[in-house]
Scaffold this motif. Structure first.
Motif, PDB file in Angstrom:
ATOM      1  N   GLU A   1       0.832  -1.203   0.000  1.00 47.08           N
ATOM      2  CA  GLU A   1       0.000   0.000   0.000  1.00 47.08           C
ATOM      3  C   GLU A   1       0.870   1.258   0.000  1.00 47.08           C
ATOM      4  O   GLU A   1       0.613   2.203  -0.764  1.00 47.08           O
ATOM      5  N   ILE A   2       1.905   1.275   0.853  1.00 42.41           N
ATOM      6  CA  ILE A   2       2.774   2.445   0.929  1.00 42.41           C
ATOM      7  C   ILE A   2       3.603   2.575  -0.341  1.00 42.41           C
ATOM      8  O   ILE A   2       3.838   3.684  -0.842  1.00 42.41           O
ATOM      9  N   ALA A   3       4.050   1.457  -0.900  1.00 42.21           N
ATOM     10  CA  ALA A   3       4.825   1.498  -2.145  1.00 42.21           C
ATOM     11  C   ALA A   3       3.987   2.061  -3.287  1.00 42.21           C
ATOM     12  O   ALA A   3       4.482   2.851  -4.105  1.00 42.21           O
ATOM     13  N   ASP A   4       2.720   1.664  -3.357  1.00 40.53           N
ATOM     14  CA  ASP A   4       1.839   2.185  -4.400  1.00 40.53           C
ATOM     15  C   ASP A   4       1.653   3.691  -4.244  1.00 40.53           C
ATOM     16  O   ASP A   4       1.697   4.439  -5.230  1.00 40.53           O
ATOM     17  N   LEU A   5       1.451   4.145  -3.016  1.00 40.24           N
ATOM     18  CA  LEU A   5       1.294   5.577  -2.757  1.00 40.24           C
ATOM     19  C   LEU A   5       2.561   6.334  -3.105  1.00 40.24           C
ATOM     20  O   LEU A   5       2.521   7.402  -3.732  1.00 40.24           O
ATOM     21  N   SER A   6       3.692   5.769  -2.734  1.00 44.34           N
ATOM     22  CA  SER A   6       4.978   6.397  -3.033  1.00 44.34           C
ATOM     23  C   SER A   6       5.192   6.521  -4.532  1.00 44.34           C
ATOM     24  O   SER A   6       5.671   7.552  -5.028  1.00 44.34           O
ATOM     25  N   ALA A   7       4.840   5.482  -5.274  1.00 45.86           N
ATOM     26  CA  ALA A   7       5.048   5.477  -6.721  1.00 45.86           C
ATOM     27  C   ALA A   7       4.225   6.552  -7.420  1.00 45.86           C
ATOM     28  O   ALA A   7       4.616   7.041  -8.492  1.00 45.86           O
TER      29      ALA A   7
ATOM     30  N   GLU B   1      19.147  11.134  -7.063  1.00 39.88           N
ATOM     31  CA  GLU B   1      19.925   9.903  -7.163  1.00 39.88           C
ATOM     32  C   GLU B   1      19.126   8.725  -6.599  1.00 39.88           C
ATOM     33  O   GLU B   1      18.350   8.886  -5.660  1.00 39.88           O
ATOM     34  N   PRO B   2      19.283   7.525  -7.143  1.00 36.67           N
ATOM     35  CA  PRO B   2      18.504   6.370  -6.678  1.00 36.67           C
ATOM     36  C   PRO B   2      18.952   5.903  -5.297  1.00 36.67           C
ATOM     37  O   PRO B   2      20.101   6.116  -4.895  1.00 36.67           O
ATOM     38  N   VAL B   3      18.035   5.267  -4.582  1.00 33.87           N
ATOM     39  CA  VAL B   3      18.361   4.687  -3.282  1.00 33.87           C
ATOM     40  C   VAL B   3      18.348   3.165  -3.390  1.00 33.87           C
ATOM     41  O   VAL B   3      17.710   2.597  -4.285  1.00 33.87           O
ATOM     42  N   ARG B   4      19.033   2.503  -2.480  1.00 30.06           N
ATOM     43  CA  ARG B   4      19.135   1.042  -2.518  1.00 30.06           C
ATOM     44  C   ARG B   4      18.048   0.358  -1.690  1.00 30.06           C
ATOM     45  O   ARG B   4      17.935  -0.868  -1.731  1.00 30.06           O
ATOM     46  N   THR B   5      17.293   1.130  -0.925  1.00 24.79           N
ATOM     47  CA  THR B   5      16.257   0.539  -0.074  1.00 24.79           C
ATOM     48  C   THR B   5      14.921   1.267  -0.289  1.00 24.79           C
ATOM     49  O   THR B   5      14.376   1.883   0.628  1.00 24.79           O
ATOM     50  N   PRO B   6      14.374   1.187  -1.504  1.00 27.51           N
ATOM     51  CA  PRO B   6      13.094   1.836  -1.810  1.00 27.51           C
ATOM     52  C   PRO B   6      11.921   1.002  -1.311  1.00 27.51           C
ATOM     53  O   PRO B   6      12.096  -0.145  -0.861  1.00 27.51           O
ATOM     54  N   PRO B   7      10.712   1.535  -1.393  1.00 30.69           N
ATOM     55  CA  PRO B   7       9.531   0.786  -0.931  1.00 30.69           C
ATOM     56  C   PRO B   7       9.341  -0.560  -1.609  1.00 30.69           C
ATOM     57  O   PRO B   7       8.894  -1.521  -0.964  1.00 30.69           O
ATOM     58  N   GLN B   8       9.657  -0.684  -2.901  1.00 30.97           N
ATOM     59  CA  GLN B   8       9.505  -1.978  -3.568  1.00 30.97           C
ATOM     60  C   GLN B   8      10.397  -3.037  -2.928  1.00 30.97           C
ATOM     61  O   GLN B   8      10.028  -4.212  -2.839  1.00 30.97           O
TER      62      GLN B   8
END
Length: 332
Positions: A112-118, A301-308
Protein backbone atom coordinates in the motif's frame (compact mmCIF):
# COMPACT_ATOMS: atom_id res chain seq x y z
CA UNK A 1 11.50 15.36 -8.82
CA UNK A 2 14.71 16.62 -7.15
CA UNK A 3 14.40 19.56 -4.77
CA UNK A 4 16.31 22.70 -5.73
CA UNK A 5 17.13 23.74 -2.16
CA UNK A 6 20.71 23.48 -0.97
CA UNK A 7 19.71 21.57 2.16
CA UNK A 8 17.13 19.04 3.28
CA UNK A 9 15.24 20.21 6.38
CA UNK A 10 14.26 17.12 8.36
CA UNK A 11 11.68 16.81 11.11
CA UNK A 12 11.72 13.89 13.56
CA UNK A 13 8.52 12.04 14.45
CA UNK A 14 8.95 11.14 18.11
CA UNK A 15 11.85 11.60 20.50
CA UNK A 16 13.19 8.09 19.84
CA UNK A 17 16.41 6.76 21.33
CA UNK A 18 17.72 5.80 17.88
CA UNK A 19 17.38 9.32 16.44
CA UNK A 20 20.72 10.73 17.70
CA UNK A 21 22.80 7.91 16.20
CA UNK A 22 20.74 7.48 13.03
CA UNK A 23 20.12 11.12 12.16
CA UNK A 24 21.11 13.90 14.52
CA UNK A 25 24.82 13.08 14.93
CA UNK A 26 25.53 12.34 11.24
CA UNK A 27 23.59 15.47 10.26
CA UNK A 28 26.13 17.59 12.16
CA UNK A 29 28.76 16.59 9.59
CA UNK A 30 26.51 16.78 6.56
CA UNK A 31 26.25 20.23 4.97
CA UNK A 32 23.18 19.14 2.99
CA UNK A 33 21.03 18.22 6.01
CA UNK A 34 19.51 20.24 8.85
CA UNK A 35 17.42 18.64 11.60
CA UNK A 36 14.97 21.45 12.06
CA UNK A 37 12.02 20.11 14.09
CA UNK A 38 10.80 17.37 16.40
CA UNK A 39 7.32 16.32 17.45
CA UNK A 40 6.13 14.06 20.24
CA UNK A 41 2.84 13.28 21.92
CA UNK A 42 4.47 14.39 25.17
CA UNK A 43 5.49 17.97 24.35
CA UNK A 44 7.70 18.21 27.46
CA UNK A 45 9.68 15.23 26.22
CA UNK A 46 9.95 16.81 22.78
CA UNK A 47 11.15 20.06 24.30
CA UNK A 48 13.79 18.29 26.38
CA UNK A 49 14.92 16.34 23.31
CA UNK A 50 15.12 19.52 21.23
CA UNK A 51 17.10 21.34 23.90
CA UNK A 52 19.56 18.49 24.28
CA UNK A 53 20.19 18.17 20.54
CA UNK A 54 19.93 21.77 19.42
CA UNK A 55 16.72 21.41 17.41
CA UNK A 56 15.08 24.76 16.77
CA UNK A 57 11.41 23.86 16.52
CA UNK A 58 9.09 21.72 18.67
CA UNK A 59 5.62 20.54 17.67
CA UNK A 60 3.05 19.08 20.03
CA UNK A 61 1.70 16.58 17.49
CA UNK A 62 2.89 14.59 14.50
CA UNK A 63 0.22 16.28 12.39
CA UNK A 64 1.62 19.72 13.23
CA UNK A 65 5.09 18.67 12.13
CA UNK A 66 3.73 17.34 8.84
CA UNK A 67 1.93 20.67 8.29
CA UNK A 68 5.13 22.66 8.87
CA UNK A 69 6.15 24.29 5.55
CA UNK A 70 9.74 24.56 6.78
CA UNK A 71 10.07 20.75 6.97
CA UNK A 72 11.03 19.07 3.69
CA UNK A 73 11.37 15.50 4.95
CA UNK A 74 10.58 13.39 7.98
CA UNK A 75 12.51 10.73 9.83
CA UNK A 76 10.09 8.10 11.13
CA UNK A 77 11.52 6.06 14.06
CA UNK A 78 8.13 5.35 15.65
CA UNK A 79 7.18 1.85 16.88
CA UNK A 80 6.90 -0.74 14.10
CA UNK A 81 3.13 -0.74 14.01
CA UNK A 82 3.04 3.01 13.37
CA UNK A 83 5.60 3.12 10.56
CA UNK A 84 3.07 2.65 7.77
CA UNK A 85 0.48 5.05 9.16
CA UNK A 86 2.83 7.98 9.53
CA UNK A 87 4.87 7.30 6.40
CA UNK A 88 1.58 7.38 4.52
CA UNK A 89 0.60 10.64 6.21
CA UNK A 90 4.01 12.17 5.45
CA UNK A 91 3.80 11.29 1.75
CA UNK A 92 0.28 12.72 1.58
CA UNK A 93 1.62 15.90 3.22
CA UNK A 94 4.23 16.19 0.48
CA UNK A 95 7.22 15.21 2.60
CA UNK A 96 10.14 12.96 1.73
CA UNK A 97 10.49 10.06 4.19
CA UNK A 98 13.35 8.18 5.80
CA UNK A 99 11.54 5.38 7.64
CA UNK A 100 13.14 3.08 10.17
CA UNK A 101 13.06 -0.65 9.59
CA UNK A 102 10.88 -2.62 9.35
CA UNK A 103 9.15 -0.42 6.78
CA UNK A 104 5.66 -1.56 7.78
CA UNK A 105 3.91 -4.13 9.95
CA UNK A 106 3.51 -6.61 7.08
CA UNK A 107 3.82 -7.08 3.31
CA UNK A 108 0.27 -5.98 2.52
CA UNK A 109 0.87 -2.63 4.21
CA UNK A 110 4.24 -2.32 2.45
CA UNK A 111 2.48 -2.72 -0.92
CA UNK A 112 0.00 0.00 0.00
CA UNK A 113 2.77 2.45 0.93
CA UNK A 114 4.83 1.50 -2.15
CA UNK A 115 1.84 2.18 -4.40
CA UNK A 116 1.29 5.58 -2.76
CA UNK A 117 4.98 6.40 -3.03
CA UNK A 118 5.05 5.48 -6.72
CA UNK A 119 2.25 7.96 -7.42
CA UNK A 120 4.14 10.76 -5.70
CA UNK A 121 7.39 12.54 -6.54
CA UNK A 122 8.72 12.11 -3.00
CA UNK A 123 11.76 10.09 -1.92
CA UNK A 124 10.71 7.25 0.39
CA UNK A 125 13.57 5.19 1.80
CA UNK A 126 13.80 2.41 4.37
CA UNK A 127 16.61 2.85 6.89
CA UNK A 128 18.63 -0.32 6.40
CA UNK A 129 21.76 1.71 7.05
CA UNK A 130 24.26 -1.15 6.60
CA UNK A 131 23.23 -1.26 2.92
CA UNK A 132 24.96 2.07 2.25
CA UNK A 133 28.32 1.21 3.84
CA UNK A 134 31.29 0.40 1.56
CA UNK A 135 31.55 -3.13 3.00
CA UNK A 136 28.13 -3.99 1.54
CA UNK A 137 29.09 -2.74 -1.90
CA UNK A 138 32.36 -4.66 -1.73
CA UNK A 139 30.62 -7.87 -0.68
CA UNK A 140 28.26 -7.58 -3.64
CA UNK A 141 31.22 -6.98 -5.94
CA UNK A 142 33.03 -10.09 -4.71
CA UNK A 143 29.92 -12.27 -5.07
CA UNK A 144 29.18 -10.92 -8.56
CA UNK A 145 32.80 -11.42 -9.67
CA UNK A 146 32.47 -15.19 -9.35
CA UNK A 147 35.39 -15.44 -6.94
CA UNK A 148 33.29 -17.55 -4.57
CA UNK A 149 31.94 -19.67 -7.42
CA UNK A 150 28.33 -20.77 -7.55
CA UNK A 151 26.49 -19.80 -4.40
CA UNK A 152 25.61 -22.69 -2.11
CA UNK A 153 24.50 -21.09 1.15
CA UNK A 154 23.97 -17.73 2.86
CA UNK A 155 23.68 -17.43 6.64
CA UNK A 156 22.77 -14.21 8.45
CA UNK A 157 22.45 -13.74 12.20
CA UNK A 158 21.47 -10.84 14.43
CA UNK A 159 21.16 -11.77 18.08
CA UNK A 160 21.32 -9.32 20.98
CA UNK A 161 20.08 -9.32 24.59
CA UNK A 162 16.91 -7.43 25.48
CA UNK A 163 15.80 -8.90 28.82
CA UNK A 164 13.31 -6.14 29.71
CA UNK A 165 9.96 -7.77 28.92
CA UNK A 166 8.10 -4.43 29.06
CA UNK A 167 10.11 -3.03 26.13
CA UNK A 168 7.83 -2.03 23.23
CA UNK A 169 9.75 -4.38 20.95
CA UNK A 170 7.96 -7.26 22.74
CA UNK A 171 4.53 -5.64 22.25
CA UNK A 172 2.35 -7.42 19.68
CA UNK A 173 -0.04 -4.47 19.38
CA UNK A 174 2.95 -2.38 18.21
CA UNK A 175 4.04 -5.07 15.71
CA UNK A 176 6.86 -6.29 17.92
CA UNK A 177 8.87 -9.50 17.99
CA UNK A 178 12.44 -10.63 17.40
CA UNK A 179 11.89 -11.28 13.70
CA UNK A 180 10.48 -7.79 13.22
CA UNK A 181 13.19 -6.01 15.18
CA UNK A 182 16.40 -7.98 14.67
CA UNK A 183 15.30 -10.51 12.09
CA UNK A 184 14.35 -7.98 9.43
CA UNK A 185 18.06 -7.06 9.20
CA UNK A 186 19.00 -10.70 8.72
CA UNK A 187 16.24 -11.17 6.13
CA UNK A 188 17.42 -8.11 4.24
CA UNK A 189 21.02 -9.34 4.26
CA UNK A 190 19.94 -12.76 3.04
CA UNK A 191 18.06 -11.15 0.16
CA UNK A 192 20.87 -8.70 -0.65
CA UNK A 193 23.76 -11.15 -0.65
CA UNK A 194 21.76 -14.20 -1.70
CA UNK A 195 20.81 -12.37 -4.88
CA UNK A 196 17.05 -12.88 -4.70
CA UNK A 197 14.07 -13.21 -2.39
CA UNK A 198 14.03 -16.73 -0.88
CA UNK A 199 11.11 -18.92 0.10
CA UNK A 200 10.80 -20.03 3.72
CA UNK A 201 11.17 -23.80 4.10
CA UNK A 202 10.72 -23.98 7.88
CA UNK A 203 10.87 -21.78 10.97
CA UNK A 204 11.04 -22.33 14.72
CA UNK A 205 10.34 -19.68 17.32
CA UNK A 206 11.17 -19.32 20.99
CA UNK A 207 8.34 -17.40 22.60
CA UNK A 208 8.03 -14.51 25.00
CA UNK A 209 4.27 -15.11 24.97
CA UNK A 210 1.73 -16.76 22.68
CA UNK A 211 2.20 -14.22 19.86
CA UNK A 212 5.66 -12.75 20.42
CA UNK A 213 8.90 -14.39 19.38
CA UNK A 214 11.99 -13.70 21.47
CA UNK A 215 14.10 -15.76 19.04
CA UNK A 216 13.66 -17.26 15.60
CA UNK A 217 15.53 -19.58 13.26
CA UNK A 218 14.41 -20.28 9.70
CA UNK A 219 15.66 -22.33 6.78
CA UNK A 220 15.33 -20.74 3.35
CA UNK A 221 15.69 -21.70 -0.30
CA UNK A 222 16.58 -19.30 -3.12
CA UNK A 223 15.22 -19.58 -6.69
CA UNK A 224 18.66 -20.57 -8.02
CA UNK A 225 18.79 -23.54 -5.64
CA UNK A 226 21.14 -22.36 -2.91
CA UNK A 227 19.94 -22.33 0.68
CA UNK A 228 20.03 -19.96 3.61
CA UNK A 229 19.50 -19.64 7.31
CA UNK A 230 18.05 -16.81 9.36
CA UNK A 231 18.92 -16.60 13.03
CA UNK A 232 17.76 -13.76 15.28
CA UNK A 233 16.93 -13.15 18.91
CA UNK A 234 16.28 -10.52 21.54
CA UNK A 235 16.63 -13.03 24.35
CA UNK A 236 18.15 -16.50 24.01
CA UNK A 237 21.22 -18.52 24.89
CA UNK A 238 22.87 -16.94 21.84
CA UNK A 239 23.24 -13.58 23.54
CA UNK A 240 25.26 -11.70 20.94
CA UNK A 241 25.82 -12.77 17.35
CA UNK A 242 25.96 -10.41 14.37
CA UNK A 243 27.37 -12.09 11.31
CA UNK A 244 27.05 -12.86 7.62
CA UNK A 245 28.48 -15.90 5.80
CA UNK A 246 28.24 -16.41 2.04
CA UNK A 247 29.48 -19.79 0.83
CA UNK A 248 30.12 -20.78 -2.78
CA UNK A 249 31.63 -23.88 -4.34
CA UNK A 250 35.00 -22.12 -4.70
CA UNK A 251 35.19 -19.86 -1.66
CA UNK A 252 33.61 -18.17 1.31
CA UNK A 253 32.99 -14.62 2.54
CA UNK A 254 32.56 -14.05 6.27
CA UNK A 255 31.68 -10.71 7.86
CA UNK A 256 31.69 -10.21 11.60
CA UNK A 257 29.40 -7.32 12.56
CA UNK A 258 27.96 -6.31 9.20
CA UNK A 259 25.41 -4.18 11.04
CA UNK A 260 27.72 -1.63 12.68
CA UNK A 261 31.13 -2.12 11.07
CA UNK A 262 32.25 1.30 12.28
CA UNK A 263 32.49 -0.10 15.81
CA UNK A 264 34.40 -3.23 14.83
CA UNK A 265 34.33 -5.63 11.93
CA UNK A 266 36.08 -8.55 10.31
CA UNK A 267 35.73 -9.06 6.56
CA UNK A 268 37.41 -12.29 5.50
CA UNK A 269 37.53 -13.93 2.08
CA UNK A 270 38.76 -17.50 1.51
CA UNK A 271 39.19 -18.56 -2.11
CA UNK A 272 41.71 -20.15 -4.42
CA UNK A 273 43.51 -21.76 -1.51
CA UNK A 274 44.20 -18.42 0.16
CA UNK A 275 42.73 -16.08 2.74
CA UNK A 276 42.64 -12.30 2.95
CA UNK A 277 41.18 -9.71 5.29
CA UNK A 278 39.80 -6.48 3.91
CA UNK A 279 39.24 -3.35 6.00
CA UNK A 280 36.83 -0.46 5.68
CA UNK A 281 36.45 3.10 6.99
CA UNK A 282 35.27 3.69 10.53
CA UNK A 283 32.72 6.20 9.27
CA UNK A 284 29.26 5.30 10.53
CA UNK A 285 26.77 3.39 8.41
CA UNK A 286 24.23 6.06 9.36
CA UNK A 287 26.40 8.78 7.81
CA UNK A 288 26.53 6.95 4.48
CA UNK A 289 22.77 6.43 4.70
CA UNK A 290 22.12 10.12 5.28
CA UNK A 291 24.40 10.99 2.35
CA UNK A 292 22.26 8.78 0.14
CA UNK A 293 18.98 10.22 1.39
CA UNK A 294 20.12 13.80 0.82
CA UNK A 295 21.46 12.92 -2.64
CA UNK A 296 18.12 11.36 -3.56
CA UNK A 297 16.12 14.36 -2.36
CA UNK A 298 18.39 17.07 -3.75
CA UNK A 299 19.68 15.46 -6.96
CA UNK A 300 17.33 12.61 -7.72
CA UNK A 301 19.92 9.90 -7.16
CA UNK A 302 18.50 6.37 -6.68
CA UNK A 303 18.36 4.69 -3.28
CA UNK A 304 19.13 1.04 -2.52
CA UNK A 305 16.26 0.54 -0.07
CA UNK A 306 13.09 1.84 -1.81
CA UNK A 307 9.53 0.79 -0.93
CA UNK A 308 9.50 -1.98 -3.57
CA UNK A 309 12.48 -3.55 -1.80
CA UNK A 310 10.57 -3.38 1.49
CA UNK A 311 7.72 -5.42 0.01
CA UNK A 312 10.15 -8.30 -0.62
CA UNK A 313 11.62 -8.12 2.88
CA UNK A 314 8.23 -8.03 4.56
CA UNK A 315 7.01 -10.92 2.40
CA UNK A 316 9.79 -13.08 3.86
CA UNK A 317 9.13 -11.83 7.41
CA UNK A 318 5.43 -12.69 7.08
CA UNK A 319 6.32 -16.13 5.71
CA UNK A 320 8.68 -16.79 8.62
CA UNK A 321 5.91 -16.03 11.10
CA UNK A 322 3.44 -18.25 9.29
CA UNK A 323 5.95 -21.12 9.08
CA UNK A 324 6.57 -20.81 12.83
CA UNK A 325 2.83 -20.93 13.57
CA UNK A 326 2.64 -17.29 14.68
CA UNK A 327 0.34 -14.53 13.45
CA UNK A 328 1.57 -11.95 10.96
CA UNK A 329 1.98 -8.56 12.59
CA UNK A 330 -0.77 -5.95 12.06
CA UNK A 331 -0.59 -2.15 11.84
CA UNK A 332 -1.36 -0.25 15.03
Amino acid sequence: MPDSAATVRIGVLGAANIAPAALINPAKDNAEVVVTAVAARDVDRAQAFASKHGIARVHDSYEALLDDPDVDAVYNPLPNGLHGKWTRAAIEAGKHVLCEKPFTANAEEAREIADLSAKSDRVVMEAFHYRYHPFALRAEEIIASGELGTLQRVDAAFCFPLPKSSDIRYNYSLAGGATMDAGCYAVHMLRTFGGATPEVVSAQAKLRDSKIDRAMTAELRFPAGHTGRLRCSMWSADLLRISLRVTGDRGELYVLNPLLPQLFHRFTVRSGGGKRVERFPRRATYAYQLDAFAAAVLRGEPVRTPPQDAIETMTVVDSVYRAAGLPVREPT
